[in-house]
Design an enzyme around this catalytic site. Structure first.
Site, mmCIF file in Angstrom:
data_model
loop_
_atom_site.group_PDB
_atom_site.id
_atom_site.type_symbol
_atom_site.label_atom_id
_atom_site.label_comp_id
_atom_site.label_asym_id
_atom_site.label_seq_id
_atom_site.Cartn_x
_atom_site.Cartn_y
_atom_site.Cartn_z
ATOM 1 N N ARG A 166 -19.725 63.902 -12.567
ATOM 2 C CA ARG A 166 -21.107 63.632 -12.984
ATOM 3 C C ARG A 166 -21.666 64.756 -13.859
ATOM 4 O O ARG A 166 -22.535 64.525 -14.698
ATOM 5 C CB ARG A 166 -21.951 63.425 -11.723
ATOM 6 C CG ARG A 166 -23.404 63.198 -11.912
ATOM 7 C CD ARG A 166 -23.717 61.814 -12.431
ATOM 8 N NE ARG A 166 -25.144 61.603 -12.371
ATOM 9 C CZ ARG A 166 -25.999 62.139 -13.237
ATOM 10 N NH1 ARG A 166 -25.558 62.863 -14.240
ATOM 11 N NH2 ARG A 166 -27.294 61.928 -13.095
ATOM 12 N N ARG B 110 -23.078 61.038 -4.801
ATOM 13 C CA ARG B 110 -23.361 62.477 -4.937
ATOM 14 C C ARG B 110 -23.018 63.333 -3.729
ATOM 15 O O ARG B 110 -22.934 64.552 -3.844
ATOM 16 C CB ARG B 110 -24.838 62.674 -5.286
ATOM 17 C CG ARG B 110 -25.131 62.385 -6.737
ATOM 18 C CD ARG B 110 -26.603 62.220 -6.941
ATOM 19 N NE ARG B 110 -27.067 61.142 -6.084
ATOM 20 C CZ ARG B 110 -28.325 60.733 -5.996
ATOM 21 N NH1 ARG B 110 -29.251 61.335 -6.695
ATOM 22 N NH2 ARG B 110 -28.660 59.739 -5.205
ATOM 23 N N ARG C 204 -22.364 52.788 -0.887
ATOM 24 C CA ARG C 204 -22.567 53.935 -1.783
ATOM 25 C C ARG C 204 -21.536 55.043 -1.546
ATOM 26 O O ARG C 204 -21.850 56.229 -1.695
ATOM 27 C CB ARG C 204 -23.979 54.509 -1.616
ATOM 28 C CG ARG C 204 -25.103 53.559 -2.006
ATOM 29 C CD ARG C 204 -25.225 53.448 -3.510
ATOM 30 N NE ARG C 204 -26.516 52.927 -3.902
ATOM 31 C CZ ARG C 204 -27.473 53.646 -4.462
ATOM 32 N NH1 ARG C 204 -27.296 54.924 -4.693
ATOM 33 N NH2 ARG C 204 -28.611 53.083 -4.805
HETATM 34 O O1 CP3 Z 1 -21.334 51.747 -3.270
HETATM 35 C C1 CP3 Z 1 -20.787 52.376 -4.209
HETATM 36 O O2 CP3 Z 1 -20.165 53.414 -4.033
HETATM 37 C C2 CP3 Z 1 -20.877 51.798 -5.601
HETATM 38 C C3 CP3 Z 1 -21.899 52.374 -6.359
HETATM 39 C C4 CP3 Z 1 -23.338 51.892 -6.312
HETATM 40 C C5 CP3 Z 1 -24.333 52.601 -7.033
HETATM 41 N N1 CP3 Z 1 -25.478 51.877 -6.985
HETATM 42 C C6 CP3 Z 1 -24.133 53.872 -7.722
HETATM 43 C C7 CP3 Z 1 -25.277 54.761 -7.938
HETATM 44 C C8 CP3 Z 1 -23.938 50.757 -5.764
HETATM 45 C C9 CP3 Z 1 -23.351 49.688 -4.870
HETATM 46 C C10 CP3 Z 1 -25.296 50.756 -6.203
HETATM 47 C C11 CP3 Z 1 -26.239 49.692 -5.873
HETATM 48 C C12 CP3 Z 1 -27.671 49.910 -6.096
HETATM 49 N N2 CP3 Z 1 -28.270 50.552 -7.139
HETATM 50 C C13 CP3 Z 1 -28.694 49.402 -5.257
HETATM 51 C C14 CP3 Z 1 -28.475 48.524 -4.056
HETATM 52 C C15 CP3 Z 1 -27.962 49.274 -2.909
HETATM 53 C C16 CP3 Z 1 -28.937 50.158 -2.218
HETATM 54 O O3 CP3 Z 1 -28.580 51.318 -1.999
HETATM 55 O O4 CP3 Z 1 -30.019 49.699 -1.848
HETATM 56 C C17 CP3 Z 1 -29.922 49.799 -5.787
HETATM 57 C C18 CP3 Z 1 -31.277 49.502 -5.212
HETATM 58 C C19 CP3 Z 1 -29.650 50.518 -6.994
HETATM 59 C C20 CP3 Z 1 -30.616 51.091 -7.936
HETATM 60 C C21 CP3 Z 1 -30.465 52.539 -8.018
HETATM 61 N N3 CP3 Z 1 -29.441 53.203 -8.671
HETATM 62 C C22 CP3 Z 1 -31.328 53.513 -7.474
HETATM 63 C C23 CP3 Z 1 -32.579 53.204 -6.672
HETATM 64 C C24 CP3 Z 1 -30.810 54.746 -7.815
HETATM 65 C C25 CP3 Z 1 -31.444 56.084 -7.564
HETATM 66 C C26 CP3 Z 1 -31.290 56.489 -6.171
HETATM 67 C C27 CP3 Z 1 -30.072 57.291 -6.041
HETATM 68 O O5 CP3 Z 1 -29.301 57.053 -5.098
HETATM 69 O O6 CP3 Z 1 -29.924 58.211 -6.859
HETATM 70 C C28 CP3 Z 1 -29.600 54.548 -8.532
HETATM 71 C C29 CP3 Z 1 -28.681 55.572 -9.053
HETATM 72 C C30 CP3 Z 1 -27.273 55.548 -8.543
HETATM 73 N N4 CP3 Z 1 -26.520 54.420 -8.377
HETATM 74 C C31 CP3 Z 1 -26.485 56.667 -8.196
HETATM 75 C C32 CP3 Z 1 -25.223 56.183 -7.828
HETATM 76 C C33 CP3 Z 1 -24.013 56.977 -7.423
HETATM 77 C C34 CP3 Z 1 -26.892 58.115 -8.306
HETATM 78 C C35 CP3 Z 1 -26.913 58.472 -9.755
HETATM 79 C C36 CP3 Z 1 -26.485 59.880 -10.043
HETATM 80 O O7 CP3 Z 1 -25.290 60.193 -9.948
HETATM 81 O O8 CP3 Z 1 -27.365 60.659 -10.430
#
Ligand code: CP3
Length: 357
Positions: free
Chosen positions: A40, A31, A27
């Site tokens: 964003r 943020r 990740r």
């Molecule tokens: O690693 C990276 O930098 C690539 C980006 C990436 C995102 N999501 C961007 C994201 C990756 C690899 C993911 C994978 C992902 N998404 C997973 C598996 C990895 C893990 O952390 O367990 C899961 C379960 C998701 C589903 C998901 N997407 C959730 C549960 C959430 C909300 C929680 C959160 O962190 O906000 C997201 C949103 C999300 N995906 C954000 C980002 C940067 C935040 C969104 C925002 O900018 O508001």
């Protein structure tokens, strides 16, 4: 294809000699970075994912800002269910929500069959732009969720504390669960193959919720599909990383799935895992993400502990044991990367000397 200027990550995935341990952060585009938040502010999350130029921009941010050894393509695991026709909303502070979750056979029948090279073309276009703008500085990782982890969100409709609904499905409608998992495996294999074809140098399968299953159910409802995907991905020598969180009991079974690298969460002892697996695969991890709230001294102590625990030789990719948290200071993330670079050299002297002689 032109040669990568920094291929430490790929060499470590293949357990080839390296001068120091490579690092990237799960990740890493997110943020906690003010530069990410600035982008964003202009777009909602899904628009960012679907606009290749923007996805490429935030993918490269951590390379410039932190100096990590690999980029991971900015996207989300949930673009697959979205492409199948599930309406996805990202709720601020609450995470992803599907308002039409899959609970019955009829919901499954409503899922659209799709070709990822067509409906998820925006992801592939983001790869093309990212590769061009990266200019071979570091490798690019593509990713997908595992079928099981996607099923969790598709059935629950959102994150959950106990995942009772998806677990109810595997005990009361196992055939339906298998049907969805099978369909997801086919799509994911095609999707990851396309990512490699468009230039990803490695792929990671995120199995965030593998750890909520019993040892037996993990094999039946999760790993078997990961294995199917790995067997059908079209690749030359691009490594496959499997990160399954909380699956202590089944780490040795993951090796049999054909993964080249296994991601470990921070509750695992990396030294024990290395010993048990007899260096058959590379290992990735496994700093507790909350260590990044501590000061430099503590971060250094914990980094050294993990490097020492893995020990001498290649086959270790430094990472956190799960994603970086949104309220971590970017300065501390930079400090982590610098410390891993400083402290890891001594664990590779023998390798590089052996290579020279
Ligand atoms: O690693 C990276 O930098 C690539 C980006 C990436 C995102 N999501 C961007 C994201 C990756 C690899 C993911 C994978 C992902 N998404 C997973 C598996 C990895 C893990 O952390 O367990 C899961 C379960 C998701 C589903 C998901 N997407 C959730 C549960 C959430 C909300 C929680 C959160 O962190 O906000 C997201 C949103 C999300 N995906 C954000 C980002 C940067 C935040 C969104 C925002 O900018 O508001």
């Amino acid at each position: 294809m032109a040669k990568l200027k920094n291929d430490l990550f790929l060499r470590a995935c293949k357990r080839l000699p390296v001068e120091r341990t490579p690092i990237w952060i799960m990740r890493q585009a997110g943020r906690y970075l003010p530069e990410y938040r600035a982008v964003r502010e202009k777009y909602d999350f899904l628009t960012m994912c679907k606009t290749p130029q923007v996805a490429a921009e935030v993918t490269i941010q951590p390379i410039d800002i932190l100096g990590v050894d690999a980029a991971i393509l900015f996207s989300d695991i949930l673009v697959i269910p979205e492409a199948m026709g599930m309406y996805l909303e990202m709720h601020e502070g609450k995470g992803p929500v599907f308002n039409n979750p899959i609970r019955a056979e009829s919901d499954f029948n409503n899922l659209i069959d799709f070709d990822p090279t067509d409906k998820l073309k925006y992801v592939l276009d983001a790869i093309t732009i990212t590769k061009k703008n990266l200019d071979n500085r570091v490798p690019l990782i593509g990713f997908s969720g595992s079928p099981w982890t996607l099923l969790c969100y598709m059935v629950e409709g959102k994150g959950s504390k106990d995942f009772a609904l998806v677990k109810k499905m595997i005990y009361t409608q196992p055939d339906l669960a298998h049907k969805i998992l099978d369909k997801l495996s086919d799509v994911i294999a095609k999707y990851l193959s396309a990512k490699i074809e468009y230039g990803c140098n490695a792929v990671q399968i995120f199995d965030t919720w593998g750890g909520i299953l019993s040892q037996q159910d993990f094999l039946e409802f999760d790993l078997i599909y990961i294995q199917k995907i790995i067997q059908s991905i079209k690749r030359k020598d691009e490594p496959v990383i499997v990160f399954a969180k909380g699956v202590h009991h089944n780490i040795d079974k993951i090796v049999e799935s054909g993964a080249d690298v296994i991601g470990l969460d921070w509750t695992m002892n990396i030294s024990e895992v290395r010993k048990n697996l007899s260096d058959k695969v590379a290992l990735q991890g496994n700093l507790d993400p909350t260590v990044l709230f501590a000061d430099e001294l503590k971060i250094r102590t914990e980094v050294k502990r993990i490097l020492e625990s893995y020990g001498y030789g290649s086959g270790h990719i430094f990472n956190l044991g799960h994603g970086i948290l949104p309220n971590v200071s970017p300065e501390n993330a930079k400090t982590l990367v610098r410390i891993v670079k400083e402290e890891s050299k001594i664990f590779h002297h023998r390798d590089t000397e052996a290579q020279r002689s």
